[in-house]
Motif scaffolding. Structure first.
Motif, PDB file in Angstrom:
ATOM      1  N   TYR A 142       0.873  -1.174   0.000  1.00  0.00           N
ATOM      2  CA  TYR A 142       0.000   0.000   0.000  1.00  0.00           C
ATOM      3  C   TYR A 142       0.911   1.225   0.000  1.00  0.00           C
ATOM      4  O   TYR A 142       1.720   1.415   0.914  1.00  0.00           O
ATOM      5  N   VAL A 143       0.841   2.043  -1.064  1.00  0.00           N
ATOM      6  CA  VAL A 143       1.737   3.193  -1.208  1.00  0.00           C
ATOM      7  C   VAL A 143       0.922   4.473  -1.210  1.00  0.00           C
ATOM      8  O   VAL A 143      -0.170   4.545  -1.788  1.00  0.00           O
ATOM      9  N   VAL A 144       1.464   5.504  -0.567  1.00  0.00           N
ATOM     10  CA  VAL A 144       0.794   6.793  -0.459  1.00  0.00           C
ATOM     11  C   VAL A 144       1.782   7.893  -0.812  1.00  0.00           C
ATOM     12  O   VAL A 144       2.908   7.924  -0.290  1.00  0.00           O
ATOM     13  N   CYS A 145       1.370   8.794  -1.694  1.00  0.00           N
ATOM     14  CA  CYS A 145       2.135  10.007  -1.946  1.00  0.00           C
ATOM     15  C   CYS A 145       1.724  11.020  -0.886  1.00  0.00           C
ATOM     16  O   CYS A 145       0.562  11.476  -0.867  1.00  0.00           O
ATOM     17  N   THR A 146       2.651  11.364  -0.006  1.00  0.00           N
ATOM     18  CA  THR A 146       2.292  12.255   1.110  1.00  0.00           C
ATOM     19  C   THR A 146       2.034  13.686   0.641  1.00  0.00           C
ATOM     20  O   THR A 146       1.417  14.473   1.376  1.00  0.00           O
ATOM     21  N   ASN A 147       2.484  14.039  -0.554  1.00  0.00           N
ATOM     22  CA  ASN A 147       2.233  15.392  -1.066  1.00  0.00           C
ATOM     23  C   ASN A 147       0.794  15.563  -1.530  1.00  0.00           C
ATOM     24  O   ASN A 147       0.213  16.645  -1.393  1.00  0.00           O
ATOM     25  N   SER A 148       0.220  14.490  -2.105  1.00  0.00           N
ATOM     26  CA  SER A 148      -1.158  14.563  -2.612  1.00  0.00           C
ATOM     27  C   SER A 148      -2.145  13.783  -1.757  1.00  0.00           C
ATOM     28  O   SER A 148      -3.355  13.912  -1.943  1.00  0.00           O
ATOM     29  N   ASN A 149      -1.623  12.949  -0.847  1.00  0.00           N
ATOM     30  CA  ASN A 149      -2.454  12.077   0.001  1.00  0.00           C
ATOM     31  C   ASN A 149      -3.304  11.117  -0.833  1.00  0.00           C
ATOM     32  O   ASN A 149      -4.398  10.716  -0.428  1.00  0.00           O
ATOM     33  N   ILE A 150      -2.797  10.747  -1.993  1.00  0.00           N
ATOM     34  CA  ILE A 150      -3.458   9.763  -2.848  1.00  0.00           C
ATOM     35  C   ILE A 150      -2.675   8.460  -2.739  1.00  0.00           C
ATOM     36  O   ILE A 150      -1.437   8.468  -2.715  1.00  0.00           O
ATOM     37  N   ALA A 151      -3.427   7.344  -2.690  1.00  0.00           N
ATOM     38  CA  ALA A 151      -2.804   6.039  -2.453  1.00  0.00           C
ATOM     39  C   ALA A 151      -3.095   5.076  -3.597  1.00  0.00           C
ATOM     40  O   ALA A 151      -4.001   5.286  -4.416  1.00  0.00           O
ATOM     41  N   ASP A 152      -2.315   4.020  -3.638  1.00  0.00           N
ATOM     42  CA  ASP A 152      -2.540   2.921  -4.577  1.00  0.00           C
ATOM     43  C   ASP A 152      -2.110   1.626  -3.889  1.00  0.00           C
ATOM     44  O   ASP A 152      -1.253   1.635  -2.998  1.00  0.00           O
ATOM     45  N   THR A 153      -2.721   0.522  -4.296  1.00  0.00           N
ATOM     46  CA  THR A 153      -2.409  -0.789  -3.710  1.00  0.00           C
ATOM     47  C   THR A 153      -2.041  -1.748  -4.823  1.00  0.00           C
ATOM     48  O   THR A 153      -2.741  -1.839  -5.842  1.00  0.00           O
ATOM     49  N   SER A 154      -0.971  -2.483  -4.635  1.00  0.00           N
ATOM     50  CA  SER A 154      -0.548  -3.461  -5.640  1.00  0.00           C
ATOM     51  C   SER A 154      -1.458  -4.678  -5.621  1.00  0.00           C
ATOM     52  O   SER A 154      -2.157  -4.941  -4.629  1.00  0.00           O
ATOM     53  N   ALA A 155      -1.448  -5.411  -6.713  1.00  0.00           N
ATOM     54  CA  ALA A 155      -2.110  -6.716  -6.721  1.00  0.00           C
ATOM     55  C   ALA A 155      -1.340  -7.669  -5.811  1.00  0.00           C
ATOM     56  O   ALA A 155      -0.121  -7.551  -5.671  1.00  0.00           O
ATOM     57  N   PRO A 156      -2.033  -8.623  -5.161  1.00  0.00           N
ATOM     58  CA  PRO A 156      -1.338  -9.512  -4.227  1.00  0.00           C
ATOM     59  C   PRO A 156      -0.487 -10.560  -4.947  1.00  0.00           C
ATOM     60  O   PRO A 156      -0.781 -10.964  -6.067  1.00  0.00           O
ATOM     61  N   LEU A 157       0.553 -10.966  -4.267  1.00  0.00           N
ATOM     62  CA  LEU A 157       1.380 -12.092  -4.702  1.00  0.00           C
ATOM     63  C   LEU A 157       1.206 -13.203  -3.676  1.00  0.00           C
ATOM     64  O   LEU A 157       1.329 -12.957  -2.464  1.00  0.00           O
TER      65      LEU A 157
END
Length: 612
Positions: free
Chosen positions: A258-273
């Protein structure tokens, strides 16, 4: 005594570029203060060779013991032995630099002995030379800072120090210390980041990274996991880097980031492995000299039985063999054999280790066998090994060491020649699968086998020591069904009910999903048919004074009784024909251990008729 010669530094290879360190962040550092290569994940290629963590005489100037040392002994010709760093995560960094201290205490310049400093991205199979040191000018003592590592910006990479040369006798030793990798953060993120794809980049240890991700600064990463069968995702404590090194586990597990850009507060989540399991990694262990010395030729433990030829190998990796199942709480017979590969015949000790807690170390407490003294000639040892009920479930390592001139009880799990004088012998590594299975008891049950006669009643009871409120599942043979009782009651058994009865403990690791099962405990039941009555005439008559011939009976293992039921079988009756008499006996037969019903036979001695 070895003569020490002082010379000036001579460097060949690529000229290392200097990059200022302003604003740089330390990505990796190593001063070997833990006194172990394994602590930070250093590995060896092709093997440990003469590398060790030492507090000896070859400490680089300005360094602090302990340090990494490559020693001249054992002596090698045309050698190349490297220590390789763990994977260094520079995915969000640029202007990567390397610092280190190096020392060479030289003995002779008659042959060229070298130390290469190299690096490579993990996606590459080719090492790039940063600097190559030689003994052509004698001793070396240098502190190198801010050496640029080109081509690794935004990547995951490794560094290595590779000792190589013609004849190691001509150095006293190399010393390496205070290794530091630094880098500058990349451009700050904006908008929506891309988590990318979870990708394995190393197998021992198992390391995951994010491929095709947003390589910017000010991005926070949180790795998460859950059972592969489903359930809630949970944050992995401390897993906030672009890479994650996985601890060993035995149940199929999914991982995502789970990654978040702290400048925009927008996040994305990778597909699971999804990974089915991760096996621990272990330290190296190998004898120094190959050739005409003792080798291990057979190892057996439970289902494992591996034979090998006497090849002179110092280390053999058998972890590619299927991991045999060993049940916790069970007793197994261990056998190890070895022999000399030629006529040379030294004394050896034998030690066997199993990593019961799956922590990647072979502790002395996990030495399951150690010969109390050394052995010579054709070596054959046999011992019993009980797998502790407290052992961790899953695939783990087993190591067998046959080492020169050391009792097995003194051999440790990382036995090598650097500090242990492991000149001759062999180390072999295996994998075993430690499993939990319920305990099953029942009348007449011996080693999982029991035989009944048709019509008998039987009970099989499953228990699960160490499991709170266990639930069980019985699988009956021949597709005849399932049972969830702890005790399986089998009344009036018939041959059609024979076969393997399998007991499992049920686990519900994923609420709302089907439960999982433990390793099975199997019970083999044989049901032999009960034979019928033997064939015998109901009345057998002898004449008074006539010889008493044997009663003709058709059957097997005939049993004689004086009562129709119960009682104890006796010998063949003594028939006295001197006097008239009548007596009734009861006969049965036993076939395959099963006794059938009894047939009555009346034996009569008729009086002799009077003389006419």
């Amino acid at each position: 005594m070895r003569k020490l010669v002082t010379r000036f530094l001579f460097i060949t290879g690529f000229l290392a570029l200097y990059v200022p360190s302003i604003g740089q962040i330390t990505l990796f550092s190593e001063n070997f203060g833990s006194n172990s290569f394994a602590t930070n994940g250093w590995t060896f290629n092709p093997s440990v060779g003469n590398w060790s963590v030492s507090s000896g005489a070859y400490l680089p100037t300005g360094g602090t013991a302990p340090y990494a040392e490559f020693y001249f002994s054992p002596t090698y010709n045309n050698y190349s032995y490297a220590i390789e760093s763990p994977i260094i995560n520079a995915a969000a960094y640029m202007n990567i630099t390397l610092d280190y201290k190096i020392l060479l205490n030289n003995y002779s310049t008659s042959t060229l002995e070298e130390m290469a400093v190299e690096y490579k991205p993990v996606t590459s199979s080719t090492w790039t030379l940063l600097t190559n040191y030689t003994n052509a000018g004698g001793n070396i003592s240098q502190t190198l800072t801010n050496q640029a590592l080109s081509g690794v910006n935004g990547t995951n990479f490794q560094i290595r120090f590779r000792a190589h040369g013609a004849y190691s006798w001509n150095i006293n030793g190399w010393g390496i210390d205070d290794i530091v990798v630094k880098g500058l953060l990349a451009t700050p993120c904006s908008g929506a980041p891309q988590a990318g794809t979870v990708t394995p980049i190393s197998s021992c240890p198992t390391v995951l990274t994010l491929a095709n991700t947003s390589l910017f600064a000010n991005i926070n990463v949180q790795w998460q996991s859950r059972p592969a069968c489903g359930g809630a995702w949970t944050d992995i404590p401390g897993a906030t880097s672009w890479n994650i090194t996985l601890a060993p586990f035995s149940n199929a597990t999914q991982f995502r980031a789970y990654v978040v850009c702290t400048n925009s507060n927008i996040a994305d989540t990778s597909a699971p492995l999804t990974l089915t399991s991760v096996t621990p990694c272990y330290c190296t262990s190998a004898a120094a000299y190959s050739g005409s010395y003792h080798n291990i030729t057979n190892v057996s433990l439970g289902p494992l039985n591996n034979s090998s030829t006497c090849s002179g190998a110092t280390y053999t990796n058998y972890t590619s063999l299927p991991a045999v199942n060993l049940l916790k709480g069970e007793l197994y017979t261990l056998n190890v054999s070895g022999q000399s590969c030629a006529t040379t015949n030294y004394s050896y000790g034998v030690a066997v280790f199993i990593d019961y807690n799956r922590d990647g170390t072979f502790a002395n407490s996990e030495r399951v066998y150690g010969s109390p003294s050394t052995l010579s000639g054709n070596i054959n040892i046999s011992s019993n090994v009980t797998i502790p009920t407290t052992a961790q479930t899953g695939v783990t390592g087993m190591r067998v060491i046959m080492a020169y001139n050391t009792a097995g009880s003194s051999i440790t799990g990382c036995w090598n020649n650097t500090g242990n004088l492991y000149y001759y012998g062999e180390t072999e590594d295996y994998l075993v699968n430690l499993q939990y299975a319920p305990t099953v008891t029942g009348t007449g049950l011996v080693n999982g086998d029991v035989t009944f006669c048709s019509g008998a009643d039987a009970t099989l009871t499953a228990t699960a020591p160490g499991v709170t409120n266990p639930k069980f599942l019985w699988k009956k043979p021949n597709g005849t069904g399932w049972d969830t009782s702890a005790t399986l009651v089998l009344n009036n058994l018939q041959p059609t009910q024979a076969g393997t009865y399998t007991a499992y403990v049920l686990y519900n690791n994923c609420p709302g999903n089907k439960p999982d099962t433990s390793f099975p405990r199997m019970v083999n039941i044989t049901v032999n048919p009960t034979p019928g009555k033997p064939i015998v005439a109901p009345v057998v008559t002898y004449c008074q004074g006539a010889p008493a011939d044997s009663v003709q009976i058709y059957g097997e293992n005939i049993q004689w009784y004086t009562v129709p039921t119960g009682g104890v079988a006796g010998p063949y009756p003594n028939i006295n024909t001197t006097q008239p008499s009548t007596a009734t006996f009861y006969v049965s037969q036993i076939v395959d251990g099963c006794e059938g019903p009894r047939a009555p036979v009346t034996i009569s001695v008729a009086p002799k008729p009077p003389v006419p």
